[in-house]
Scaffold this motif. Sequence first.
Motif, mmCIF file in Angstrom:
data_model
loop_
_atom_site.group_PDB
_atom_site.id
_atom_site.type_symbol
_atom_site.label_atom_id
_atom_site.label_comp_id
_atom_site.label_asym_id
_atom_site.label_seq_id
_atom_site.Cartn_x
_atom_site.Cartn_y
_atom_site.Cartn_z
ATOM 1 N N GLU A 63 60.190 95.113 -20.905
ATOM 2 C CA GLU A 63 58.840 95.571 -21.226
ATOM 3 C C GLU A 63 58.536 95.176 -22.670
ATOM 4 O O GLU A 63 59.415 95.207 -23.531
ATOM 5 N N PHE A 64 57.294 94.806 -22.892
ATOM 6 C CA PHE A 64 56.869 94.346 -24.209
ATOM 7 C C PHE A 64 55.630 95.109 -24.664
ATOM 8 O O PHE A 64 54.885 95.655 -23.853
ATOM 9 N N GLY A 65 55.436 95.142 -25.966
ATOM 10 C CA GLY A 65 54.249 95.768 -26.532
ATOM 11 C C GLY A 65 53.792 94.987 -27.744
ATOM 12 O O GLY A 65 54.458 94.035 -28.175
ATOM 13 N N LYS A 66 52.646 95.406 -28.286
ATOM 14 C CA LYS A 66 52.091 94.741 -29.468
ATOM 15 C C LYS A 66 52.035 95.752 -30.605
ATOM 16 O O LYS A 66 51.534 96.861 -30.433
ATOM 17 N N THR A 67 52.547 95.374 -31.758
ATOM 18 C CA THR A 67 52.479 96.250 -32.921
ATOM 19 C C THR A 67 51.047 96.263 -33.456
ATOM 20 O O THR A 67 50.207 95.467 -33.037
ATOM 21 N N LYS A 68 50.803 97.166 -34.410
ATOM 22 C CA LYS A 68 49.468 97.241 -35.028
ATOM 23 C C LYS A 68 49.082 95.918 -35.675
ATOM 24 O O LYS A 68 47.907 95.590 -35.798
ATOM 25 N N GLU A 69 50.096 95.153 -36.085
ATOM 26 C CA GLU A 69 49.837 93.856 -36.739
ATOM 27 C C GLU A 69 49.606 92.749 -35.714
ATOM 28 O O GLU A 69 49.370 91.590 -36.083
ATOM 29 N N GLY A 70 49.711 93.094 -34.413
ATOM 30 C CA GLY A 70 49.469 92.098 -33.368
ATOM 31 C C GLY A 70 50.688 91.285 -32.985
ATOM 32 O O GLY A 70 50.590 90.267 -32.297
#
Length: 315
Positions: free
Chosen positions: A203-210
Motif C-alpha cells: 500500500e502506498f500514500g502521498k505525503t503532504k509534500e506530494g
Amino acid sequence: MKNTIIDTNFNFPGQKSVYKGKVREVYNINDEVLVMIATDRLSAFDVVMPKGIPYKGQILNQIATSMMKATEDLVPNWLIATPDPNVAVGHLCEPFKVEMVIRGYLSGHAAREYKAGKRVLCGVPMPDGMKENDKFPEPIITPATKAEMGNHDEDISREDILKRGIVSEEDYVILEDYTRKLFQRGTEIAAGRGLILVDTKYEFGKTKEGKIVLIDEIHTPDSSRYFYANGYQERQDRGEAQKQLSKEFVRQWLIANKFQGLPGQSVPFMSDEYIGTVSERYIELYENITGDEFIKANVTDIQKRIEENVLEYLG
C-alpha cells in the motif's frame, strides 16, 4: 489479560482522531504524524477472534519495520521511528485507494480464478497449461480497490484504475515500478532464508509534500504468502500441496471446527493451550522470515508500556 493487547483507548497530546482496523489502531497527532499500534488481535475470514495472541502485534510490527529498513534504499517509506515493540510512528499520508497486489506464482485467489476457467486477471493474461502453485514466467500485478469497512476488496485492471481516475497515470507508473522493485528485493530476502515469496500486497500514500511512499505493513505473514523452498519442485511434480508459511494454519483449524465466518456460525472456543500454540507458530514465522531470534518484550502491562514509550517519544 494484561499479557495481550486487544484494544487501546489512549489520549495522546495533539491527538486529532483514531482509526481502528481489524488489527491496527492509528492515532493522528496534530495532522503531522501517525502513531500506529499493532494489537494482538487475530482476524480470520474477516472476523476478529475473541482472544488475543501473545506477541502477535510485536511480531507483525517488527517484521514490517525490518523489511522497510531493508528496502528503503529502493523505495521511500512512511516510517520515522519505532518507540515501542508494538508501535510504528510515521508521516501522515493520503493513502491511494488501491492495493498493489503482485503474484510470482499461481496461488490463492489467482488459482481459484484460473480453476474457474479465467485466463485474464485484472486485465493481465495468464498462460494456459498451468497447475496451482506453478511459477509465472514473470510476476504479474493484479491490483484491488480498497473497500470501505465491511466490504470486500475487488479486482481491478490498470486500465480501469486510470479510466476511473482512482490514480493518475503519472502516479500509477511509479506505483508499478515501486511494486516490482519491492517484490524483487522481497524475493531475494526470502531466498536467503530458504523461502519463496509467493505473492504479497503493498500500500502506498502521498505525503503532504506530494512524495509517494510505502505505508502500512510489508512482507508479513498477514500480507504475504510464503512457501518453503526446500522440496517445492518435488511437491509440484507430485501434485502435492505446498508447505506454507502464513496464518493459513489458523484458518484450517477454524474450518475443522466448523467455522468460516458464515451467517449462523459461532467462533469455536480457543483454549489457553491452543492460544499458546498459535503464539509459538507466529514466533516461528518471525524467525523464519527475518532470520533473527525473537526477543519477547515485557508484557507485564502492555498498555502502560506502550503509553509511556509513546509519550516519551512525542516529548
